[in-house]
Scaffold this motif. Structure first.
Motif, mmCIF file in Angstrom:
data_model
loop_
_atom_site.group_PDB
_atom_site.id
_atom_site.type_symbol
_atom_site.label_atom_id
_atom_site.label_comp_id
_atom_site.label_asym_id
_atom_site.label_seq_id
_atom_site.Cartn_x
_atom_site.Cartn_y
_atom_site.Cartn_z
ATOM 1 N N TYR A 44 0.466 1.355 11.378
ATOM 2 C CA TYR A 44 0.091 1.125 12.776
ATOM 3 C C TYR A 44 -1.088 2.025 13.164
ATOM 4 O O TYR A 44 -2.044 1.576 13.824
ATOM 5 C CB TYR A 44 1.281 1.403 13.695
ATOM 6 N N GLN A 45 -1.042 3.295 12.731
ATOM 7 C CA GLN A 45 -2.124 4.226 13.047
ATOM 8 C C GLN A 45 -3.453 3.751 12.458
ATOM 9 O O GLN A 45 -4.486 3.755 13.132
ATOM 10 C CB GLN A 45 -1.789 5.618 12.519
ATOM 11 N N ILE A 46 -3.419 3.340 11.202
ATOM 12 C CA ILE A 46 -4.640 2.862 10.540
ATOM 13 C C ILE A 46 -5.168 1.612 11.232
ATOM 14 O O ILE A 46 -6.377 1.472 11.465
ATOM 15 C CB ILE A 46 -4.368 2.575 9.052
ATOM 16 N N SER A 47 -4.248 0.703 11.583
ATOM 17 C CA SER A 47 -4.654 -0.555 12.208
ATOM 18 C C SER A 47 -5.316 -0.314 13.561
ATOM 19 O O SER A 47 -6.381 -0.889 13.858
ATOM 20 C CB SER A 47 -3.438 -1.475 12.366
ATOM 21 N N VAL A 48 -4.709 0.534 14.373
ATOM 22 C CA VAL A 48 -5.275 0.810 15.700
ATOM 23 C C VAL A 48 -6.620 1.521 15.581
ATOM 24 O O VAL A 48 -7.582 1.181 16.277
ATOM 25 C CB VAL A 48 -4.288 1.650 16.538
ATOM 26 N N GLN A 49 -6.698 2.506 14.674
ATOM 27 C CA GLN A 49 -7.933 3.270 14.517
ATOM 28 C C GLN A 49 -9.066 2.423 13.926
ATOM 29 O O GLN A 49 -10.228 2.560 14.311
ATOM 30 C CB GLN A 49 -7.680 4.485 13.621
ATOM 31 N N PHE A 73 0.805 -1.222 0.000
ATOM 32 C CA PHE A 73 0.000 0.000 0.000
ATOM 33 C C PHE A 73 0.842 1.277 0.000
ATOM 34 O O PHE A 73 0.291 2.363 0.100
ATOM 35 C CB PHE A 73 -0.944 -0.010 1.208
ATOM 36 N N TYR A 74 2.163 1.132 -0.109
ATOM 37 C CA TYR A 74 3.066 2.281 -0.191
ATOM 38 C C TYR A 74 2.849 3.242 0.982
ATOM 39 O O TYR A 74 2.688 4.456 0.806
ATOM 40 C CB TYR A 74 2.880 3.007 -1.529
ATOM 41 N N ILE A 75 2.807 2.683 2.173
ATOM 42 C CA ILE A 75 2.677 3.493 3.376
ATOM 43 C C ILE A 75 3.780 3.106 4.350
ATOM 44 O O ILE A 75 4.371 2.033 4.250
ATOM 45 C CB ILE A 75 1.295 3.337 4.051
ATOM 46 N N SER A 76 4.050 3.985 5.298
ATOM 47 C CA SER A 76 5.092 3.725 6.284
ATOM 48 C C SER A 76 4.565 2.816 7.392
ATOM 49 O O SER A 76 3.355 2.633 7.553
ATOM 50 C CB SER A 76 5.574 5.040 6.895
ATOM 51 N N ARG A 77 5.471 2.276 8.188
ATOM 52 C CA ARG A 77 5.068 1.452 9.326
ATOM 53 C C ARG A 77 4.233 2.253 10.314
ATOM 54 O O ARG A 77 3.261 1.751 10.883
ATOM 55 C CB ARG A 77 6.306 0.894 10.033
ATOM 56 N N THR A 78 4.647 3.512 10.520
ATOM 57 C CA THR A 78 3.904 4.374 11.449
ATOM 58 C C THR A 78 2.473 4.567 10.970
ATOM 59 O O THR A 78 1.522 4.469 11.757
ATOM 60 C CB THR A 78 4.596 5.739 11.590
ATOM 61 N N PHE A 123 -8.996 -1.246 13.405
ATOM 62 C CA PHE A 123 -9.158 -2.616 13.890
ATOM 63 C C PHE A 123 -9.044 -2.737 15.404
ATOM 64 O O PHE A 123 -9.302 -3.802 15.958
ATOM 65 C CB PHE A 123 -8.114 -3.533 13.237
ATOM 66 N N GLY A 124 -8.634 -1.663 16.059
ATOM 67 C CA GLY A 124 -8.540 -1.678 17.504
ATOM 68 C C GLY A 124 -7.317 -2.377 18.048
ATOM 69 O O GLY A 124 -7.234 -2.651 19.256
ATOM 70 N N MET A 125 -6.328 -2.668 17.205
ATOM 71 C CA MET A 125 -5.113 -3.362 17.635
ATOM 72 C C MET A 125 -4.014 -3.144 16.597
ATOM 73 O O MET A 125 -4.288 -2.668 15.491
ATOM 74 C CB MET A 125 -5.384 -4.856 17.796
ATOM 75 N N GLY A 126 -2.778 -3.489 16.976
ATOM 76 C CA GLY A 126 -1.672 -3.385 16.031
ATOM 77 C C GLY A 126 -1.844 -4.351 14.877
ATOM 78 O O GLY A 126 -2.608 -5.324 14.960
ATOM 79 N N ILE A 127 -1.115 -4.131 13.803
ATOM 80 C CA ILE A 127 -1.316 -4.926 12.589
ATOM 81 C C ILE A 127 -0.926 -6.383 12.784
ATOM 82 O O ILE A 127 -1.585 -7.297 12.262
ATOM 83 C CB ILE A 127 -0.559 -4.297 11.390
ATOM 84 N N ALA A 128 0.137 -6.655 13.543
ATOM 85 C CA ALA A 128 0.545 -8.048 13.784
ATOM 86 C C ALA A 128 -0.534 -8.790 14.561
ATOM 87 O O ALA A 128 -0.860 -9.948 14.257
ATOM 88 C CB ALA A 128 1.872 -8.086 14.533
ATOM 89 N N GLN A 129 -1.107 -8.127 15.565
ATOM 90 C CA GLN A 129 -2.198 -8.729 16.329
ATOM 91 C C GLN A 129 -3.406 -8.988 15.442
ATOM 92 O O GLN A 129 -4.071 -10.024 15.566
ATOM 93 C CB GLN A 129 -2.605 -7.807 17.477
#
Length: 283
Positions: free
Chosen positions: A209-214, A201-206, A216-222
């Motif tokens: 992580y922000q998208i995942s938490v907002q 998706f050509y996005i940074s890790r930061t 999915f309610g958790m970090g991407i690995a979780q």
């Protein structure tokens, strides 16, 4: 599309830039479709070339290739388009990712201008364009010094930065999260670490992580682990699949590790969970 543009304000910016510099500019989104451009009407030579099927196809392929190259280089650069004209492109970057592209088009160099004009005529003839019409259109194109073209490229990059600072270009987080979710669901058997998803998706890790938490309610690995366990629970109802086969189906080749993940998430080992499902079905 996972990027968003303020089209009205963006068009005003392009108009102001054209008024000062006199070079046509187009902005593409992350799907490589035109968001807006100024002037609105394409130049005469472009209309002639696009009047043929070959010309239309070549224009589109040239734009796509330029965007892909800009995404890879992640910096502005000058190139020669399919029709022989000089163009420049820069990626529009945000949060470590590329959300669009800005292109200066329809330029002719002062240095070696006559040879460049003949090359344009030669290339356009290959598309079946009328030679007399092409030559007349080429003669109307303003020529720019190499120095001005390079300076314009720097300004083009500044425009891309300005789009970010003033929120003329931004991520559409809801769309991104839906696409990330779909990508994960469709690729559970594959490697799904953060680097893989960032590259997709050509996005940074930061940003990921922000998208995942907002979303999915958790970090991407979780979240990836959660999706794997949910898929595994559904597959447990199959009589034909062993726990080992299910583990592989959801992308965990290590049986012992899968059992550890499953027990932590569900509270019981996968074999016991599968046996309980069978008992319920027999009732």
């Amino acid at each position: 599309m996972i990027s968003s543009f303020e089209k009205s304000r963006l068009r005003d910016l392009l108009k102001d830039f054209y008024t000062v510099v006199g070079i046509r500019i187009s902005v593409f989104d992350d799907d490589l479709n035109i968001v807006t451009e100024y002037p609105d009407e394409p130049p005469e030579l472009c209309r002639i070339v696009r009047g043929t099927d070959k010309g239309i196809h070549a224009c589109r392929e040239c734009d796509i290739e330029a965007c892909h190259r800009a995404k890879k280089l992640r910096e502005p650069h000058v190139y020669t388009c399919h029709a022989g004209l000089t163009e420049a492109i820069t990626p529009i970057r945000l949060g470590g990712g590329v959300i669009g592209y800005a292109i200066f088009a329809h330029m002719m160099p002062e240095e070696g201008g006559d040879e460049a004009a003949e090359e344009v005529c030669r290339r356009c003839a290959a598309y079946g364009a009328d030679d007399a019409a092409v030559r007349e259109a080429v003669g109307k194109i303003k020529r720019h010094s190499r120095e001005k073209i390079i300076a314009s490229v720097r300004l083009l990059d500044a425009i891309a930065s300005y789009m970010q600072i003033t929120n003329l270009a931004s991520w559409k987080n809801e769309d991104v999260s839906r696409q990330i979710n779909a990508f994960i669901e469709n690729n559970l058997r594959e490697k799904l670490d953060s680097d893989t998803i960032c590259r997709q998706f050509y996005i940074s890790r930061t940003k990921l992580y922000q998208i995942s938490v907002q979303s999915f309610g958790m970090g991407i690995a979780q979240y990836v682990t959660y999706k794997r366990i949910e898929r595994a629970k559904k597959l447990m109802r199959s009589d034909d699949m062993t726990v080992t086969a299910i583990a592989r189906e959801v992308g965990v080749d290590d049986y012992n590790y899968f059992c550890k993940l499953f027990r932590k998430a569900v509270g019981v080992p996968p074999g016991k969970y599968k046996a309980a499902l069978k008992r319920e079905e027999r009732k």
